[in-house]
Design a protein around this motif. Structure first.
Motif, PDB file in Angstrom:
ATOM      1  N   VAL A   1       0.851  -1.181   0.000  1.00 17.73           N
ATOM      2  CA  VAL A   1       0.000   0.000   0.000  1.00 17.73           C
ATOM      3  C   VAL A   1       0.888   1.232   0.000  1.00 17.73           C
ATOM      4  O   VAL A   1       1.825   1.328   0.786  1.00 17.73           O
ATOM      5  N   SER A   2       0.598   2.185  -0.895  1.00 23.42           N
ATOM      6  CA  SER A   2       1.341   3.444  -0.966  1.00 23.42           C
ATOM      7  C   SER A   2       0.342   4.589  -0.926  1.00 23.42           C
ATOM      8  O   SER A   2      -0.610   4.607  -1.715  1.00 23.42           O
ATOM      9  N   ALA A   3       0.546   5.537  -0.007  1.00 22.23           N
ATOM     10  CA  ALA A   3      -0.394   6.643   0.137  1.00 22.23           C
ATOM     11  C   ALA A   3       0.253   7.769   0.923  1.00 22.23           C
ATOM     12  O   ALA A   3       1.319   7.604   1.519  1.00 22.23           O
ATOM     13  N   VAL A   4      -0.401   8.929   0.912  1.00 19.98           N
ATOM     14  CA  VAL A   4       0.077  10.046   1.726  1.00 19.98           C
ATOM     15  C   VAL A   4      -0.324   9.780   3.180  1.00 19.98           C
ATOM     16  O   VAL A   4      -1.315   9.094   3.452  1.00 19.98           O
ATOM     17  N   PRO A   5       0.441  10.308   4.157  1.00 22.81           N
ATOM     18  CA  PRO A   5       0.138  10.038   5.568  1.00 22.81           C
ATOM     19  C   PRO A   5      -1.275  10.411   5.994  1.00 22.81           C
ATOM     20  O   PRO A   5      -1.881   9.704   6.799  1.00 22.81           O
ATOM     21  N   SER A   6      -1.821  11.516   5.470  1.00 19.03           N
ATOM     22  CA  SER A   6      -3.176  11.904   5.884  1.00 19.03           C
ATOM     23  C   SER A   6      -4.201  10.848   5.472  1.00 19.03           C
ATOM     24  O   SER A   6      -5.159  10.592   6.202  1.00 19.03           O
ATOM     25  N   ALA A   7      -3.999  10.219   4.309  1.00 17.26           N
ATOM     26  CA  ALA A   7      -4.926   9.168   3.881  1.00 17.26           C
ATOM     27  C   ALA A   7      -4.784   7.921   4.746  1.00 17.26           C
ATOM     28  O   ALA A   7      -5.778   7.286   5.123  1.00 17.26           O
ATOM     29  N   VAL A   8      -3.538   7.561   5.085  1.00 21.87           N
ATOM     30  CA  VAL A   8      -3.310   6.397   5.945  1.00 21.87           C
ATOM     31  C   VAL A   8      -3.919   6.636   7.328  1.00 21.87           C
ATOM     32  O   VAL A   8      -4.492   5.729   7.936  1.00 21.87           O
ATOM     33  N   THR A   9      -3.793   7.870   7.826  1.00 18.43           N
ATOM     34  CA  THR A   9      -4.400   8.209   9.117  1.00 18.43           C
ATOM     35  C   THR A   9      -5.898   7.955   9.091  1.00 18.43           C
ATOM     36  O   THR A   9      -6.469   7.370  10.022  1.00 18.43           O
ATOM     37  N   ALA A  10      -6.557   8.390   8.008  1.00 18.43           N
ATOM     38  CA  ALA A  10      -8.008   8.194   7.895  1.00 18.43           C
ATOM     39  C   ALA A  10      -8.366   6.712   7.863  1.00 18.43           C
ATOM     40  O   ALA A  10      -9.352   6.291   8.476  1.00 18.43           O
ATOM     41  N   VAL A  11      -7.556   5.910   7.177  1.00 22.62           N
ATOM     42  CA  VAL A  11      -7.828   4.474   7.088  1.00 22.62           C
ATOM     43  C   VAL A  11      -7.657   3.810   8.451  1.00 22.62           C
ATOM     44  O   VAL A  11      -8.513   3.030   8.902  1.00 22.62           O
ATOM     45  N   LEU A  12      -6.551   4.106   9.133  1.00 20.39           N
ATOM     46  CA  LEU A  12      -6.277   3.444  10.409  1.00 20.39           C
ATOM     47  C   LEU A  12      -7.234   3.903  11.505  1.00 20.39           C
ATOM     48  O   LEU A  12      -7.454   3.172  12.475  1.00 20.39           O
ATOM     49  N   ASP A  13      -7.790   5.114  11.355  1.00 19.77           N
ATOM     50  CA  ASP A  13      -8.740   5.615  12.356  1.00 19.77           C
ATOM     51  C   ASP A  13     -10.155   5.112  12.125  1.00 19.77           C
ATOM     52  O   ASP A  13     -11.033   5.306  12.965  1.00 19.77           O
ATOM     53  N   ASP A  14     -10.400   4.478  10.983  1.00 19.48           N
ATOM     54  CA  ASP A  14     -11.749   4.024  10.636  1.00 19.48           C
ATOM     55  C   ASP A  14     -11.896   2.545  10.995  1.00 19.48           C
ATOM     56  O   ASP A  14     -11.270   1.684  10.375  1.00 19.48           O
ATOM     57  N   PRO A  15     -12.707   2.212  11.987  1.00 18.56           N
ATOM     58  CA  PRO A  15     -12.833   0.809  12.412  1.00 18.56           C
ATOM     59  C   PRO A  15     -13.486  -0.085  11.365  1.00 18.56           C
ATOM     60  O   PRO A  15     -13.417  -1.309  11.470  1.00 18.56           O
ATOM     61  N   THR A  16     -14.109   0.508  10.335  1.00 18.54           N
ATOM     62  CA  THR A  16     -14.777  -0.318   9.323  1.00 18.54           C
ATOM     63  C   THR A  16     -13.841  -0.731   8.196  1.00 18.54           C
ATOM     64  O   THR A  16     -14.228  -1.504   7.324  1.00 18.54           O
ATOM     65  N   THR A  17     -12.622  -0.205   8.173  1.00 20.61           N
ATOM     66  CA  THR A  17     -11.681  -0.572   7.113  1.00 20.61           C
ATOM     67  C   THR A  17     -10.604  -1.482   7.677  1.00 20.61           C
ATOM     68  O   THR A  17     -10.331  -1.497   8.878  1.00 20.61           O
ATOM     69  N   HIS A  18      -9.956  -2.224   6.784  1.00 15.95           N
ATOM     70  CA  HIS A  18      -8.913  -3.146   7.220  1.00 15.95           C
ATOM     71  C   HIS A  18      -7.868  -3.287   6.125  1.00 15.95           C
ATOM     72  O   HIS A  18      -8.200  -3.560   4.970  1.00 15.95           O
ATOM     73  N   ILE A  19      -6.608  -3.078   6.467  1.00 12.99           N
ATOM     74  CA  ILE A  19      -5.501  -3.367   5.565  1.00 12.99           C
ATOM     75  C   ILE A  19      -4.455  -4.152   6.345  1.00 12.99           C
ATOM     76  O   ILE A  19      -4.320  -4.008   7.559  1.00 12.99           O
ATOM     77  N   ASP A  20      -3.724  -4.987   5.650  1.00 14.81           N
ATOM     78  CA  ASP A  20      -2.664  -5.772   6.280  1.00 14.81           C
ATOM     79  C   ASP A  20      -1.559  -6.026   5.248  1.00 14.81           C
ATOM     80  O   ASP A  20      -1.293  -7.169   4.869  1.00 14.81           O
ATOM     81  N   PRO A  21      -0.900  -4.941   4.787  1.00 15.64           N
ATOM     82  CA  PRO A  21       0.091  -5.101   3.724  1.00 15.64           C
ATOM     83  C   PRO A  21       1.438  -5.604   4.248  1.00 15.64           C
ATOM     84  O   PRO A  21       1.743  -5.476   5.434  1.00 15.64           O
ATOM     85  N   ASP A  22       2.232  -6.187   3.332  1.00  8.51           N
ATOM     86  CA  ASP A  22       3.611  -6.517   3.684  1.00  8.51           C
ATOM     87  C   ASP A  22       4.435  -5.246   3.836  1.00  8.51           C
ATOM     88  O   ASP A  22       5.315  -5.158   4.694  1.00  8.51           O
ATOM     89  N   LEU A  23       4.136  -4.245   2.984  1.00  8.19           N
ATOM     90  CA  LEU A  23       4.889  -2.986   2.973  1.00  8.19           C
ATOM     91  C   LEU A  23       3.915  -1.826   2.889  1.00  8.19           C
ATOM     92  O   LEU A  23       3.031  -1.814   2.023  1.00  8.19           O
ATOM     93  N   LEU A  24       4.073  -0.869   3.779  1.00 10.49           N
ATOM     94  CA  LEU A  24       3.268   0.348   3.773  1.00 10.49           C
ATOM     95  C   LEU A  24       4.200   1.512   3.469  1.00 10.49           C
ATOM     96  O   LEU A  24       5.095   1.825   4.262  1.00 10.49           O
ATOM     97  N   VAL A  25       4.016   2.119   2.312  1.00 12.00           N
ATOM     98  CA  VAL A  25       4.869   3.224   1.867  1.00 12.00           C
ATOM     99  C   VAL A  25       4.111   4.533   2.043  1.00 12.00           C
ATOM    100  O   VAL A  25       3.009   4.693   1.508  1.00 12.00           O
ATOM    101  N   LEU A  26       4.710   5.458   2.797  1.00 16.68           N
ATOM    102  CA  LEU A  26       4.128   6.782   2.975  1.00 16.68           C
ATOM    103  C   LEU A  26       5.023   7.802   2.289  1.00 16.68           C
ATOM    104  O   LEU A  26       6.245   7.763   2.428  1.00 16.68           O
ATOM    105  N   ALA A  27       4.407   8.713   1.549  1.00 17.80           N
ATOM    106  CA  ALA A  27       5.158   9.706   0.794  1.00 17.80           C
ATOM    107  C   ALA A  27       4.254  10.892   0.504  1.00 17.80           C
ATOM    108  O   ALA A  27       3.038  10.809   0.666  1.00 17.80           O
ATOM    109  N   GLY A  28       4.857  11.994   0.096  1.00 15.42           N
ATOM    110  CA  GLY A  28       4.075  13.141  -0.368  1.00 15.42           C
ATOM    111  C   GLY A  28       3.855  14.238   0.638  1.00 15.42           C
ATOM    112  O   GLY A  28       3.531  15.357   0.262  1.00 15.42           O
ATOM    113  N   GLU A  29       4.013  13.959   1.922  1.00 18.03           N
ATOM    114  CA  GLU A  29       3.879  14.980   2.957  1.00 18.03           C
ATOM    115  C   GLU A  29       4.557  14.474   4.220  1.00 18.03           C
ATOM    116  O   GLU A  29       4.998  13.321   4.284  1.00 18.03           O
TER     117      GLU A  29
END
Length: 290
Positions: A1-29
Protein backbone atom coordinates in the motif's frame (compact mmCIF):
# COMPACT_ATOMS: atom_id res chain seq x y z
CA UNK A 1 0.00 0.00 0.00
CA UNK A 2 1.34 3.44 -0.97
CA UNK A 3 -0.39 6.64 0.14
CA UNK A 4 0.08 10.05 1.73
CA UNK A 5 0.14 10.04 5.57
CA UNK A 6 -3.18 11.90 5.88
CA UNK A 7 -4.93 9.17 3.88
CA UNK A 8 -3.31 6.40 5.95
CA UNK A 9 -4.40 8.21 9.12
CA UNK A 10 -8.01 8.19 7.89
CA UNK A 11 -7.83 4.47 7.09
CA UNK A 12 -6.28 3.44 10.41
CA UNK A 13 -8.74 5.62 12.36
CA UNK A 14 -11.75 4.02 10.64
CA UNK A 15 -12.83 0.81 12.41
CA UNK A 16 -14.78 -0.32 9.32
CA UNK A 17 -11.68 -0.57 7.11
CA UNK A 18 -8.91 -3.15 7.22
CA UNK A 19 -5.50 -3.37 5.57
CA UNK A 20 -2.66 -5.77 6.28
CA UNK A 21 0.09 -5.10 3.72
CA UNK A 22 3.61 -6.52 3.68
CA UNK A 23 4.89 -2.99 2.97
CA UNK A 24 3.27 0.35 3.77
CA UNK A 25 4.87 3.22 1.87
CA UNK A 26 4.13 6.78 2.98
CA UNK A 27 5.16 9.71 0.79
CA UNK A 28 4.07 13.14 -0.37
CA UNK A 29 3.88 14.98 2.96
CA UNK A 30 5.35 14.98 6.46
CA UNK A 31 5.01 11.64 8.28
CA UNK A 32 4.33 12.36 12.00
CA UNK A 33 5.77 9.93 14.54
CA UNK A 34 2.32 9.71 16.15
CA UNK A 35 1.10 8.01 12.95
CA UNK A 36 4.13 5.70 13.04
CA UNK A 37 3.20 4.60 16.57
CA UNK A 38 -0.38 3.93 15.43
CA UNK A 39 0.76 2.02 12.35
CA UNK A 40 3.18 -0.15 14.32
CA UNK A 41 0.46 -0.96 16.85
CA UNK A 42 -2.19 -1.65 14.19
CA UNK A 43 0.08 -3.38 11.67
CA UNK A 44 2.73 -5.20 13.74
CA UNK A 45 3.91 -7.41 10.84
CA UNK A 46 4.11 -4.65 8.23
CA UNK A 47 7.33 -2.98 7.11
CA UNK A 48 6.76 0.78 7.16
CA UNK A 49 8.66 3.09 4.83
CA UNK A 50 8.87 6.87 4.61
CA UNK A 51 9.86 7.72 1.05
CA UNK A 52 10.90 11.16 -0.18
CA UNK A 53 11.49 12.45 -3.67
CA UNK A 54 10.28 15.07 -6.13
CA UNK A 55 9.21 14.30 -9.68
CA UNK A 56 12.31 16.12 -10.97
CA UNK A 57 14.45 13.37 -9.39
CA UNK A 58 12.23 10.72 -11.07
CA UNK A 59 10.17 10.48 -7.91
CA UNK A 60 11.86 8.40 -5.19
CA UNK A 61 15.23 9.65 -3.90
CA UNK A 62 15.58 8.79 -0.19
CA UNK A 63 13.94 6.30 2.15
CA UNK A 64 13.53 5.37 5.80
CA UNK A 65 12.49 1.79 6.63
CA UNK A 66 11.20 0.54 9.97
CA UNK A 67 12.98 -2.84 9.68
CA UNK A 68 16.54 -1.56 9.89
CA UNK A 69 16.31 1.84 11.55
CA UNK A 70 15.99 2.75 15.26
CA UNK A 71 12.85 4.38 16.55
CA UNK A 72 12.85 8.10 15.56
CA UNK A 73 12.65 10.60 18.40
CA UNK A 74 11.41 13.79 16.71
CA UNK A 75 7.90 14.85 15.76
CA UNK A 76 8.24 13.48 12.23
CA UNK A 77 9.81 10.35 10.77
CA UNK A 78 13.14 11.01 8.98
CA UNK A 79 13.22 10.83 5.18
CA UNK A 80 16.15 8.44 5.52
CA UNK A 81 19.17 7.91 3.31
CA UNK A 82 19.65 8.10 -0.47
CA UNK A 83 18.28 5.14 -2.40
CA UNK A 84 20.39 3.17 -4.88
CA UNK A 85 21.68 5.37 -7.69
CA UNK A 86 20.90 8.59 -5.82
CA UNK A 87 23.03 11.10 -3.93
CA UNK A 88 21.84 13.72 -1.46
CA UNK A 89 23.74 16.85 -0.41
CA UNK A 90 22.88 19.33 2.33
CA UNK A 91 24.33 22.66 1.23
CA UNK A 92 24.37 26.30 2.34
CA UNK A 93 23.67 29.38 0.20
CA UNK A 94 27.21 29.16 -1.25
CA UNK A 95 26.69 25.49 -2.21
CA UNK A 96 29.09 24.30 0.47
CA UNK A 97 28.24 21.31 2.69
CA UNK A 98 26.86 22.22 6.12
CA UNK A 99 27.99 20.40 9.28
CA UNK A 100 26.06 17.42 10.63
CA UNK A 101 23.00 18.59 12.57
CA UNK A 102 22.81 21.98 10.81
CA UNK A 103 19.89 22.82 8.54
CA UNK A 104 20.60 23.40 4.87
CA UNK A 105 18.93 23.01 1.50
CA UNK A 106 18.68 19.52 0.02
CA UNK A 107 20.22 18.95 -3.41
CA UNK A 108 19.81 15.65 -5.28
CA UNK A 109 21.92 13.92 -7.91
CA UNK A 110 21.40 10.77 -9.94
CA UNK A 111 18.62 9.92 -12.42
CA UNK A 112 17.47 13.52 -12.71
CA UNK A 113 14.95 14.80 -15.23
CA UNK A 114 16.36 16.78 -18.17
CA UNK A 115 14.47 19.89 -17.10
CA UNK A 116 11.13 21.65 -17.51
CA UNK A 117 9.48 21.44 -20.93
CA UNK A 118 9.87 24.75 -22.80
CA UNK A 119 10.97 26.53 -19.59
CA UNK A 120 14.73 27.07 -19.92
CA UNK A 121 14.88 29.84 -17.31
CA UNK A 122 13.22 27.70 -14.65
CA UNK A 123 15.38 24.72 -15.66
CA UNK A 124 18.54 26.80 -15.20
CA UNK A 125 17.36 27.88 -11.74
CA UNK A 126 16.53 24.43 -10.40
CA UNK A 127 18.99 22.18 -12.28
CA UNK A 128 22.53 23.40 -11.66
CA UNK A 129 26.07 22.25 -12.32
CA UNK A 130 27.57 20.23 -9.47
CA UNK A 131 30.04 22.62 -7.77
CA UNK A 132 32.43 19.84 -6.72
CA UNK A 133 32.04 17.23 -9.50
CA UNK A 134 32.43 18.70 -13.02
CA UNK A 135 30.05 17.28 -15.57
CA UNK A 136 27.41 16.29 -13.02
CA UNK A 137 24.17 18.09 -12.26
CA UNK A 138 22.24 18.77 -9.06
CA UNK A 139 18.56 19.38 -8.55
CA UNK A 140 17.75 22.11 -6.06
CA UNK A 141 14.74 20.79 -4.11
CA UNK A 142 13.88 23.90 -2.09
CA UNK A 143 13.50 21.64 0.96
CA UNK A 144 15.28 22.29 4.23
CA UNK A 145 16.83 19.25 5.93
CA UNK A 146 19.54 18.32 8.38
CA UNK A 147 21.69 15.21 8.49
CA UNK A 148 21.92 13.15 11.67
CA UNK A 149 25.18 11.51 12.78
CA UNK A 150 23.92 8.14 11.48
CA UNK A 151 23.44 9.65 8.01
CA UNK A 152 19.66 9.86 8.01
CA UNK A 153 18.05 13.05 6.76
CA UNK A 154 15.35 14.92 8.68
CA UNK A 155 12.93 17.10 6.75
CA UNK A 156 12.40 20.58 8.23
CA UNK A 157 10.09 22.33 5.76
CA UNK A 158 10.24 24.40 2.60
CA UNK A 159 12.66 27.27 2.23
CA UNK A 160 10.04 29.08 0.14
CA UNK A 161 7.75 29.06 3.19
CA UNK A 162 10.04 31.68 4.69
CA UNK A 163 8.04 34.85 5.27
CA UNK A 164 8.86 38.31 6.51
CA UNK A 165 6.82 39.75 9.38
CA UNK A 166 7.60 43.25 10.67
CA UNK A 167 11.20 43.00 9.52
CA UNK A 168 11.80 39.47 10.85
CA UNK A 169 12.40 36.49 8.58
CA UNK A 170 10.29 33.59 9.84
CA UNK A 171 10.31 29.92 8.80
CA UNK A 172 6.69 28.80 9.18
CA UNK A 173 7.86 25.19 9.12
CA UNK A 174 9.79 25.75 12.34
CA UNK A 175 6.61 27.00 14.04
CA UNK A 176 4.65 24.02 12.71
CA UNK A 177 7.27 21.59 13.98
CA UNK A 178 7.16 23.18 17.44
CA UNK A 179 3.35 23.05 17.53
CA UNK A 180 3.51 19.32 16.78
CA UNK A 181 5.51 18.73 19.96
CA UNK A 182 2.36 19.61 21.95
CA UNK A 183 0.82 16.36 23.20
CA UNK A 184 -2.70 17.27 22.00
CA UNK A 185 -1.82 18.47 18.48
CA UNK A 186 -1.82 15.94 15.64
CA UNK A 187 -1.57 18.26 12.62
CA UNK A 188 -0.45 21.87 12.27
CA UNK A 189 -0.03 24.51 9.59
CA UNK A 190 1.12 28.11 9.88
CA UNK A 191 0.62 30.76 7.23
CA UNK A 192 0.61 34.53 6.81
CA UNK A 193 -2.74 36.19 6.28
CA UNK A 194 -3.49 39.71 5.14
CA UNK A 195 -7.27 39.81 5.36
CA UNK A 196 -7.01 43.55 6.01
CA UNK A 197 -4.70 45.28 3.49
CA UNK A 198 -1.38 46.11 5.11
CA UNK A 199 -2.04 44.00 8.22
CA UNK A 200 0.04 40.83 7.93
CA UNK A 201 -0.27 38.28 10.73
CA UNK A 202 0.87 34.75 11.39
CA UNK A 203 -2.07 32.38 11.89
CA UNK A 204 -1.72 28.87 13.25
CA UNK A 205 -4.10 26.05 12.23
CA UNK A 206 -4.22 22.96 14.42
CA UNK A 207 -5.99 19.62 14.61
CA UNK A 208 -6.25 18.53 18.24
CA UNK A 209 -7.20 15.50 20.30
CA UNK A 210 -8.43 17.68 23.18
CA UNK A 211 -9.37 21.33 23.56
CA UNK A 212 -6.30 23.55 23.94
CA UNK A 213 -6.76 27.27 24.84
CA UNK A 214 -4.92 29.76 22.64
CA UNK A 215 -2.99 30.97 25.68
CA UNK A 216 -1.62 27.46 26.20
CA UNK A 217 -0.56 27.25 22.56
CA UNK A 218 1.27 30.57 22.81
CA UNK A 219 2.95 29.52 26.04
CA UNK A 220 4.03 26.24 24.44
CA UNK A 221 5.60 28.07 21.51
CA UNK A 222 7.09 30.83 23.65
CA UNK A 223 9.12 28.24 25.56
CA UNK A 224 11.40 27.78 22.53
CA UNK A 225 10.55 30.47 19.96
CA UNK A 226 11.01 34.27 20.03
CA UNK A 227 7.93 36.45 20.38
CA UNK A 228 7.90 37.55 16.74
CA UNK A 229 7.38 33.90 15.70
CA UNK A 230 4.22 33.46 17.79
CA UNK A 231 1.02 33.41 15.69
CA UNK A 232 -1.38 36.24 16.37
CA UNK A 233 -4.33 33.87 16.06
CA UNK A 234 -5.09 30.16 16.15
CA UNK A 235 -7.83 28.23 14.36
CA UNK A 236 -8.83 24.72 15.43
CA UNK A 237 -10.00 22.46 12.58
CA UNK A 238 -11.36 18.94 12.39
CA UNK A 239 -8.85 18.31 9.60
CA UNK A 240 -6.47 20.36 7.47
CA UNK A 241 -7.82 21.00 3.95
CA UNK A 242 -6.15 18.88 1.27
CA UNK A 243 -5.93 19.34 -2.48
CA UNK A 244 -6.63 16.67 -5.08
CA UNK A 245 -3.11 15.28 -4.62
CA UNK A 246 -3.73 14.77 -0.90
CA UNK A 247 -1.38 17.59 0.14
CA UNK A 248 -2.12 20.62 2.32
CA UNK A 249 -4.20 23.22 0.46
CA UNK A 250 -2.99 26.45 2.05
CA UNK A 251 -5.36 28.53 -0.07
CA UNK A 252 -8.32 26.73 1.54
CA UNK A 253 -7.30 27.52 5.13
CA UNK A 254 -10.10 29.68 6.59
CA UNK A 255 -9.70 33.17 7.94
CA UNK A 256 -9.72 33.51 11.74
CA UNK A 257 -13.19 34.10 13.15
CA UNK A 258 -11.85 36.54 15.71
CA UNK A 259 -9.62 39.59 15.81
CA UNK A 260 -5.99 38.39 15.85
CA UNK A 261 -5.06 41.52 17.80
CA UNK A 262 -7.55 40.76 20.55
CA UNK A 263 -6.19 40.55 24.06
CA UNK A 264 -6.57 42.31 27.37
CA UNK A 265 -8.83 45.29 26.71
CA UNK A 266 -9.05 48.56 28.60
CA UNK A 267 -11.54 51.05 27.17
CA UNK A 268 -10.30 54.57 26.45
CA UNK A 269 -11.24 56.82 29.34
CA UNK A 270 -10.58 60.39 28.20
CA UNK A 271 -11.54 62.43 25.17
CA UNK A 272 -7.97 62.29 23.87
CA UNK A 273 -7.82 58.51 24.34
CA UNK A 274 -11.14 58.07 22.53
CA UNK A 275 -9.94 60.26 19.65
CA UNK A 276 -6.72 58.26 19.31
CA UNK A 277 -8.60 54.96 19.59
CA UNK A 278 -10.99 56.02 16.80
CA UNK A 279 -8.06 56.92 14.55
CA UNK A 280 -6.39 53.54 15.14
CA UNK A 281 -9.66 51.65 14.66
CA UNK A 282 -10.07 53.26 11.24
CA UNK A 283 -6.45 52.57 10.23
CA UNK A 284 -6.41 48.94 11.43
CA UNK A 285 -9.96 48.12 10.38
CA UNK A 286 -10.95 46.69 13.77
CA UNK A 287 -13.97 47.23 15.97
CA UNK A 288 -12.18 48.39 19.09
CA UNK A 289 -8.82 49.63 20.28
CA UNK A 290 -7.89 49.84 23.95
Amino acid sequence: VSAVPSAVTAVLDDPTTHIDPDLLVLAGEAFPTSLLHTARRTLPDTTIANIYGPTEATVYATGWFSDDTPQPHGTSVPIGRPLAGKNAYVLDHSLNPVPTGVHGELYLAGSLARGYHHQPALTATRFIAHPHHPGQRLYRTGDLVRRHPDGTLEYAGRNDHQVKIRGHRVETGEIETTLLTHPHITRAAVTVREDTPGARHLVGYVVVTAEVPDADLRAHLAATLPEYMLPAAFVTLDALPLNAAGKLDRAALPAPHFDPRAGAYTAPGTGTERLLADIWKEILGVERVG
